[in-house]
Design an enzyme around this catalytic site. Structure first.
Site, PDB file in Angstrom:
ATOM      1  CG  ASP A  28      48.117  22.087  15.994  1.00 27.99           C
ATOM      2  OD1 ASP A  28      47.467  21.187  15.432  1.00 27.99           O
ATOM      3  OD2 ASP A  28      48.464  23.141  15.427  1.00 27.99           O
ATOM      4  CE1 TYR A  77      42.259  28.448  18.755  1.00 24.27           C
ATOM      5  CE2 TYR A  77      40.933  29.914  17.385  1.00 24.27           C
ATOM      6  CZ  TYR A  77      41.314  28.634  17.756  1.00 24.27           C
ATOM      7  OH  TYR A  77      40.753  27.546  17.130  1.00 24.27           O
TER       8      TYR A  77
END
Length: 295
Positions: A45, A73
């Site tokens: 994103d 992440y």
């Protein structure tokens, strides 16, 4: 007439900064490498930063073997508010005082979100519903309910906790492809009864590839060919290697099956010297070509 320069070929690891789309990062790689043939093994994103794997030239054929790799992440989750997008870019839908939440309170809900779980993706995901992206339906004002999907969260650990009415949790997540970190933020907030959403996300690893040392996508040198990981080296990091002699290499290069050797199993990177001949599959005592690469 001088010979045309060779077509760039290889895997490019880049660090996407926040505020640009993955498509913009691909466009900048095309310009830096002087080729239109650039693909990716999964986007981020605009808000997110971190590792993008780009396939250049013939090496775009490798990307299909990379999209399913597990990932790592780091993220920041804000507790005390839920949003329409499960991240900071959406509109706040509910708020609650999270000042009573302690670091110890996180352990149970985070453990419940670890392992093999059923996860409902964020409504603004790219999943298609009746042929249309879910996020397009949401933007058109529709209410979208997506089905839960099996994912694996191997690690969901707290790195730091900052208490308060809008508490913040820094986390690290190891997960299977297809896991939505925004959904983990949402579900953690729901489990704690205060709501939650994602405020920062960085992808640090895809399979064996790490973001450390990768150049920023908006600061690629021109030309950038020296940054490319050669096809054989890249394939050898994600698949077992079948070392080919001249005869087996010639067979596979021409799309013919060839004898498999003892110890060769499953899908393999078929390598001759330092060249990737292709991706092959062992069936019985034969190597069958799956994807060939140009000589």
């Amino acid at each position: 007439m001088p010979d045309a320069p060779p077509t760039p070929d290889g895997i490019l690891l880049v660090d996407k900064p926040g505020g640009i789309t993955s498509h913009t990062a691909v466009s900048r790689a095309r310009r830096a490498l002087g080729t239109r043939k650039v693909g990716h093994a999964g986007t981020l994103d605009p808000m997110a930063t971190g590792l993008l794997i780009l396939g250049i030239g013939p090496s775009t054929r490798l990307l299909t073997h990379m999209v399913g790799l597990d990932k790592t992440y780091t993220a920041t989750i804000a507790l005390g508010a839920a949003t329409t997008t499960d991240d900071a870019e959406g509109e706040v839908t509910t708020t609650a005082d999270a000042s009573h939440v302690s670091r110890a309170d996180l352990a149970g809900p985070m453990a419940a979100l670890t392992g093999d779980i059923e996860q409902v993706p964020s409504a603004v995901s790219a999943i298609k519903v009746d042929g249309q992206r879910a996020y397009d339906r949401v933007r058109a004002g529709e209410e979208v309910e997506l089905r839960a999907r099996p994912v694996t969260v191997a690690r969901f650990d707290v790195l730091a906790f900052r208490p308060g009415a809008r508490a913040e949790v820094d986390v690290v997540v190891d997960c299977s492809s297809g896991t939505y970190i925004r959904a983990l933020a949402r579900d953690l907030g729901e489990a704690l009864g205060v709501g939650g959403h994602l405020t920062a996300l960085r992808r640090t690893r895809i399979g064996p590839f790490a973001v450390a040392g990768a150049p920023l996508a908006d600061a690629l040198p021109e030309p950038a060919a020296a940054l490319l990981l050669p096809p054989a080296a890249a394939a050898s990091r994600i698949l077992p290697v079948a070392r080919l002699d001249d005869e087996r290499a010639a067979n596979l290069a021409h799309g013919r099956r060839t004898p498999a050797l003892a110890g060769e199993h499953g899908v393999v990177a078929a390598v001759h010297g330092d060249r990737l001949v292709g991706i092959a599959r062992v069936s019985g005592n034969r190597l069958l070509p799956v994807t060939n690469f140009p000589t």
